[in-house]
Design an enzyme around this catalytic site. Structure first.
Site, PDB file in Angstrom:
ATOM      1  N   LYS A 116       0.828  -1.217   0.000  1.00  7.90           N
ATOM      2  CA  LYS A 116       0.000   0.000   0.000  1.00  7.90           C
ATOM      3  C   LYS A 116       0.860   1.265   0.000  1.00  7.90           C
ATOM      4  CE  LYS A 116      -3.017  -2.931  -0.029  1.00  7.90           C
ATOM      5  NZ  LYS A 116      -3.338  -3.390  -1.363  1.00  7.90           N
ATOM      6  N   GLY A 164      -7.788  -3.713   2.342  1.00  6.96           N
ATOM      7  CA  GLY A 164      -9.154  -4.150   2.599  1.00  6.96           C
ATOM      8  C   GLY A 164      -9.561  -3.958   4.055  1.00  6.96           C
ATOM      9  N   GLY A 165      -8.960  -2.962   4.714  1.00 11.07           N
ATOM     10  CA  GLY A 165      -9.352  -2.660   6.084  1.00 11.07           C
ATOM     11  C   GLY A 165      -8.528  -3.392   7.137  1.00 11.07           C
ATOM     12  N   LYS A 201      -3.733  11.199   7.471  1.00 14.75           N
ATOM     13  CA  LYS A 201      -4.824  11.922   8.109  1.00 14.75           C
ATOM     14  C   LYS A 201      -6.069  11.018   8.049  1.00 14.75           C
ATOM     15  CE  LYS A 201      -7.244  15.499   9.571  1.00 14.75           C
ATOM     16  NZ  LYS A 201      -7.097  15.839  11.003  1.00 14.75           N
ATOM     17  N   GLU A 275      -9.456   2.281  -5.929  1.00 12.44           N
ATOM     18  CA  GLU A 275     -10.339   2.741  -4.843  1.00 12.44           C
ATOM     19  C   GLU A 275      -9.973   4.137  -4.368  1.00 12.44           C
ATOM     20  OE1 GLU A 275     -10.871  -1.516  -2.464  1.00 12.44           O
ATOM     21  OE2 GLU A 275     -10.542   0.331  -1.345  1.00 12.44           O
ATOM     22  N   GLU A 288      -6.272   2.388  -2.599  1.00  9.16           N
ATOM     23  CA  GLU A 288      -5.603   1.163  -3.046  1.00  9.16           C
ATOM     24  C   GLU A 288      -6.170   0.652  -4.364  1.00  9.16           C
ATOM     25  OE1 GLU A 288      -7.262  -2.402  -0.346  1.00  9.16           O
ATOM     26  OE2 GLU A 288      -6.570  -0.730   0.879  1.00  9.16           O
ATOM     27  N   ARG A 292      -7.935  -7.385  -9.580  1.00 10.98           N
ATOM     28  CA  ARG A 292      -8.744  -8.568  -9.899  1.00 10.98           C
ATOM     29  C   ARG A 292     -10.097  -8.118 -10.460  1.00 10.98           C
ATOM     30  NH1 ARG A 292      -9.438  -7.505  -4.343  1.00 10.98           N
ATOM     31  NH2 ARG A 292     -11.613  -6.999  -3.897  1.00 10.98           N
TER      32      ARG A 292
HETATM   33  C1  MV4 Z   1      -9.092   5.295   5.370  1.00 14.55           C
HETATM   34  C2  MV4 Z   1     -10.228   5.771   6.051  1.00 14.55           C
HETATM   35  C3  MV4 Z   1     -10.173   7.041   6.561  1.00 14.55           C
HETATM   36  N1  MV4 Z   1      -9.050   7.789   6.418  1.00 14.55           N
HETATM   37  N2  MV4 Z   1      -8.014   6.077   5.241  1.00 14.55           N
HETATM   38  C4  MV4 Z   1     -10.658   0.834   4.760  1.00 14.55           C
HETATM   39  C5  MV4 Z   1     -10.272  -0.179   3.766  1.00 14.55           C
HETATM   40  C6  MV4 Z   1      -9.087   0.322   3.082  1.00 14.55           C
HETATM   41  N3  MV4 Z   1      -9.256   0.123   1.679  1.00 14.55           N
HETATM   42  C7  MV4 Z   1      -8.953   1.752   3.451  1.00 14.55           C
HETATM   43  N4  MV4 Z   1      -9.981   2.031   4.420  1.00 14.55           N
HETATM   44  C8  MV4 Z   1     -10.132   3.260   4.971  1.00 14.55           C
HETATM   45  N5  MV4 Z   1      -9.055   4.080   4.845  1.00 14.55           N
HETATM   46  C9  MV4 Z   1      -7.997   7.294   5.773  1.00 14.55           C
HETATM   47  N6  MV4 Z   1      -6.908   8.046   5.684  1.00 14.55           N
HETATM   48  C10 MV4 Z   1     -11.339   4.966   6.164  1.00 14.55           C
HETATM   49  C11 MV4 Z   1     -11.301   3.691   5.628  1.00 14.55           C
HETATM   50  C12 MV4 Z   1     -12.485   2.919   5.805  1.00 14.55           C
HETATM   51  C13 MV4 Z   1     -13.244   2.474   4.741  1.00 14.55           C
HETATM   52  C14 MV4 Z   1     -12.866   2.718   3.424  1.00 14.55           C
HETATM   53  C15 MV4 Z   1     -13.594   2.272   2.373  1.00 14.55           C
HETATM   54  C16 MV4 Z   1     -14.762   1.559   2.622  1.00 14.55           C
HETATM   55  C17 MV4 Z   1     -15.161   1.290   3.902  1.00 14.55           C
HETATM   56  C18 MV4 Z   1     -14.415   1.732   4.975  1.00 14.55           C
HETATM   57  C19 MV4 Z   1     -14.846   1.467   6.248  1.00 14.55           C
HETATM   58  C20 MV4 Z   1     -14.096   1.904   7.303  1.00 14.55           C
HETATM   59  C21 MV4 Z   1     -12.919   2.616   7.075  1.00 14.55           C
END
Ligand code: MV4
Length: 449
Positions: A116, A164-165, A201, A275, A288, A292
């Site tokens: 990442k 993916g979290g 942030k 994403e 990210e 796929r």
């Molecule tokens: C974040 C965020 C808030 N701020 N990054 C979750 C999965 C991963 N792909 C990145 N994610 C997040 N990154 C920053 N700087 C909040 C999330 C996030 C989230 C992102 C996409 C879809 C659902 C989510 C649920 C919780 C947190």
């Protein structure tokens, strides 16, 4: 073109790929674990081969077994579907060494985007906005502290090897930063064998918007517009739609163009998804790449008319993309509801077992992607997706009305499913107004979450 393809997956996506093969005049070879023996979709493949016991690490994830099956069946290519080995660069390399085409991106691009922090650096170089944060990995505690003070709290610690979290930690105040860093490093080390972390942030209540990409091996990359996937619970998506509601066209265009720039910089081809998080001011940030075909790809197929699985197979065989960016027209609105064998009234507890009654919806604007039938037993060993119910209509309001109608027609007995929750979502005023973000489900159905 390939004469024969092996499908290294199961369930609805295996069936989706079998169908694409049939329409292209390609023979399909399905594989199955002992838990999937006798599953009805296997009959639709030209051949099926048992690759091991129910446990995925000994079957769907076991590279030597898949390669043996591929060689025994004399296929020219392997489609990995989603999950399992689909984003495993090592598997793509083994396929290459065995002279079998991997239907996906090149392993080099998978490596580049799999980390990442590396993906973030590449995005910055390609002029794609990323969340404000550390230049690279956090080496010293003092760096993290200085940066967090500069950005202001809350901040988010992310594991470079996560995704993916997984491997994320929100820090809301200075006093929690150093202990949080230590814990995050330890967790990442034991989960991914890589303890490196970086800082961003924290974006509060973001929307999740992702861009569908398609590239060929000649270096052409196009986007097929975006999907909003904000309706999730614990990083499991529940509802996806396109276009993203309440996203200004100017922002939408910029997000899609950014995604193409990043894919080109990464040397990407095949289908993929970029994403982004979108904040309340409609600022967007790359997070990210999913290297796929995704579960929710049919949403994009409905609004663009492009068959993404067929396109993946064509470009894997070396053909150029059969369309240019200007040929991709987004029309109407599509929504997908994931129907899982889970009980939303009981903390989404998995609900495998025998489907005693199965009455699927139909009619105008409805697409149902499923491997289930009446009398099918949902095995307890894998993810709980039993069907993807999609609708396609001229407007979002029509699509919601169509989905409500289709959900009301859909009768499944013998197992619990997420259908009742979807009925509530489709009737919720905030959803109807397109006022969704990634915290909506947990905020609204806390008692059930
Ligand atoms: C974040 C965020 C808030 N701020 N990054 C979750 C999965 C991963 N792909 C990145 N994610 C997040 N990154 C920053 N700087 C909040 C999330 C996030 C989230 C992102 C996409 C879809 C659902 C989510 C649920 C919780 C947190």
């Amino acid at each position: 073109m390939f004469q024969r393809i092996l499908i290294a997956n199961r369930g609805e996506i295996a069936l989706r790929i079998i169908r694409a093969c049939k329409e292209m005049g390609i023979e399909s070879v399905a594989v199955y674990s002992e838990a999937d023996r006798g599953a009805p979709y296997l009959q639709l493949a030209d051949q099926s081969i048992c690759i091991g016991p129910a446990i995925a690490t000994e079957s769907y994830l076991k590279i030597p077994r898949l390669i043996s099956a591929a060689e025994a069946a004399d296929v020219q290519a392997i489609h990995p579907g989603y999950g399992f080995l689909s984003e495993n660069a090592h598997f793509a390399e083994v396929c290459r060494d065995c002279k079998i085409e991997f239907i996906g991106p090149p392993p080099e691009a998978m490596h580049r985007l799999g980390n990442k922090n590396e993906a973030r650096k590449l995005a910055q170089k390609a002029g794609v906005p990323v969340v404000p944060g550390s230049e690279g990995l956090i080496e010293k505690d003092e760096e993290a502290l200085a940066l967090a003070r500069e950005m202001g709290f809350p901040v988010l610690i992310k594991a470079a090897a996560g995704g993916g979290g997984r491997g994320m930690r929100v820090i809301r105040e200075e006093a929690a930063l150093l202990s949080g860093l230590r814990a995050a490093r330890q967790e990442a080390e034991s989960a991914f064998k890589d303890g490196s972390v970086y800082l961003e942030k924290y974006i509060e209540q973001p929307r999740h918007v992702e861009v569908q990409l398609l590239g060929d091996r000649l270096g052409n990359v196009i986007h097929l517009w975006e999907r909003d996937c904000s309706l999730q619970r614990r990083h499991q998506k529940l509802v996806e739609e396109s276009p993203a509601p309440n996203l200004p066209d100017s922002v939408r265009k910029k997000i899609c163009e950014s995604a193409v720039r990043l894919a080109k910089a990464a040397g990407y081809y095949s289908a993929g998804t970029c994403e982004f998080l979108v904040d309340k001011q409609n600022r967007f940030y790359f997070i990210e790449v999913n290297a796929r075909i995704q579960v929710e790809h049919p949403v994009t197929e409905l609004v663009t008319g492009v068959d993404l699985v067929k396109a993946q197979i064509r470009v894997a065989a070396g053909e150029p993309l059969p369309f240019a960016q200007r040929d991709i027209v987004h029309r109407g609105c599509a929504i997908e509801c994931r129907i899982n064998a889970e009980d939303p009234a009981s903390h989404f507890r998995p609900s495998p077992g025998l489907i005693t009654r199965w009455q699927p919806p139909g009619g105008p604007g409805v697409r149902l992607d499923t491997h289930a039938v009446a009398g099918y037993r949902v095995p307890p060993n894998y993810d709980s997706l039993v069907a993807k119910l999609l609708v396609y209509q001229p407007t979002r309001a029509d699509a919601i009305a169509c989905m409500r109608r289709a959900l009301d027609e859909f009768i499944i007995e013998g197992i619990h499913t997420t259908i009742p929750l979807h009925r509530e979502i489709m009737r919720h005023p905030a959803f109807q107004a397109g006022q969704v973000d990634t915290t909506f489900i947990e905020r609204t159905w806390q008692k059930k979450g």
